[in-house]
Design a protein around this motif. Structure first.
Motif, short mmCIF file in Angstrom:
data_model
loop_
_atom_site.label_atom_id
_atom_site.label_comp_id
_atom_site.label_asym_id
_atom_site.label_seq_id
_atom_site.Cartn_x
_atom_site.Cartn_y
_atom_site.Cartn_z
N ASP A 104 64.28 62.54 82.76
CA ASP A 104 62.86 61.63 83.07
C ASP A 104 61.99 62.71 83.90
OD1 ASP A 104 64.12 62.44 85.51
OD2 ASP A 104 64.13 60.22 86.20
N ASP A 105 62.25 64.06 83.60
CA ASP A 105 61.40 65.13 84.13
C ASP A 105 60.45 65.44 83.30
OD1 ASP A 105 60.27 67.23 85.71
OD2 ASP A 105 62.14 68.03 86.45
N LYS A 106 59.50 64.88 82.97
CA LYS A 106 58.44 65.07 81.69
C LYS A 106 57.90 66.34 82.02
CE LYS A 106 55.10 62.61 78.78
NZ LYS A 106 54.42 61.58 78.50
N PRO A 107 57.37 66.64 83.04
CA PRO A 107 56.66 67.97 83.34
C PRO A 107 57.56 69.29 82.94
CG PRO A 107 56.40 66.77 85.43
CD PRO A 107 57.34 65.94 84.43
N ARG A 108 58.90 68.86 83.15
CA ARG A 108 59.70 70.14 82.72
C ARG A 108 59.93 70.03 81.27
NH1 ARG A 108 64.34 72.16 85.72
NH2 ARG A 108 64.58 73.17 83.92
N TRP A 109 59.98 68.86 80.62
CA TRP A 109 60.13 68.94 79.13
C TRP A 109 58.86 69.41 78.34
CZ3 TRP A 109 64.52 68.99 76.75
CH2 TRP A 109 65.74 68.48 77.54
N GLU A 110 57.91 69.13 79.05
CA GLU A 110 56.28 69.48 78.58
C GLU A 110 56.43 71.12 78.45
OE1 GLU A 110 53.90 68.47 77.05
OE2 GLU A 110 53.95 66.23 77.53
#
Ligand code: HEC
Length: 123
Positions: free
Chosen positions: A61-67
């Protein structure tokens, strides 16, 4: 003047040839993600670190990291997943500790995690 034209024309031609080869002409086949398989691989191997973000891994759920990862493009991510990768967050083990995983399995798992995080590959 004439030779100048010749040079710039061959320059354009060269660029065109390069572009043509860089596209569909390359020998490397494009991987197509199978998210069902990706889910199975994730649940088997990647979940240990990538569910809640253990040991510096990106949590699902760590969207910024996946971005941030998506910026690198799928080829780089796949290579890092295959060979292992030590970055500023921690150490990703070779094949994510799934030693019997194929390249396709790893790609599916990466695609599944990206999908769960709501992020698309940038390239
Ligand atoms: C032992 C813990 C662990 C397991 C298991 C694990 N990872 Fe990782 N992974 C990490 C860590 C830590 C990072 C972050 C490295 C960094 O950026 O510093 C990471 C990063 C990544 C990256 C990003 C690489 C990059 O270039 O930024 C991908 C892709 C990845 N993991 C895929 C997977 C897949 C697919 C699996 C399951 C097959 C998996 N991981 C299993 C710990 C793990």
């Amino acid at each position: 003047m004439k030779s100048f034209l010749k040079i710039s024309l061959s320059g354009i031609l060269f660029t065109l040839i390069l572009t043509a080869c860089g596209g569909g002409g390359s020998a490397k086949k494009e991987l197509v993600a199978n998210l069902e398989n990706g889910k199975a691989v994730y649940n088997k191997a990647c979940i240990a670190c990538h569910w809640k973000g253990v040991a510096g891994a990106a949590a699902l759920d760590d969207k910024p990291r996946w971005e941030e990862m998506a910026e690198k493009g799928k080829d780089v991510l796949l290579t890092h997943a295959k060979q292992g990768y030590t970055g500023k967050y921690g150490a990703m083990p070779e094949k994510g500790n799934c030693l019997d995983c194929s390249e396709q399995d790893l790609f599916d798992a990466i695609s599944y995690m990206m999908d769960q995080a709501g992020v698309a590959f940038h390239k």
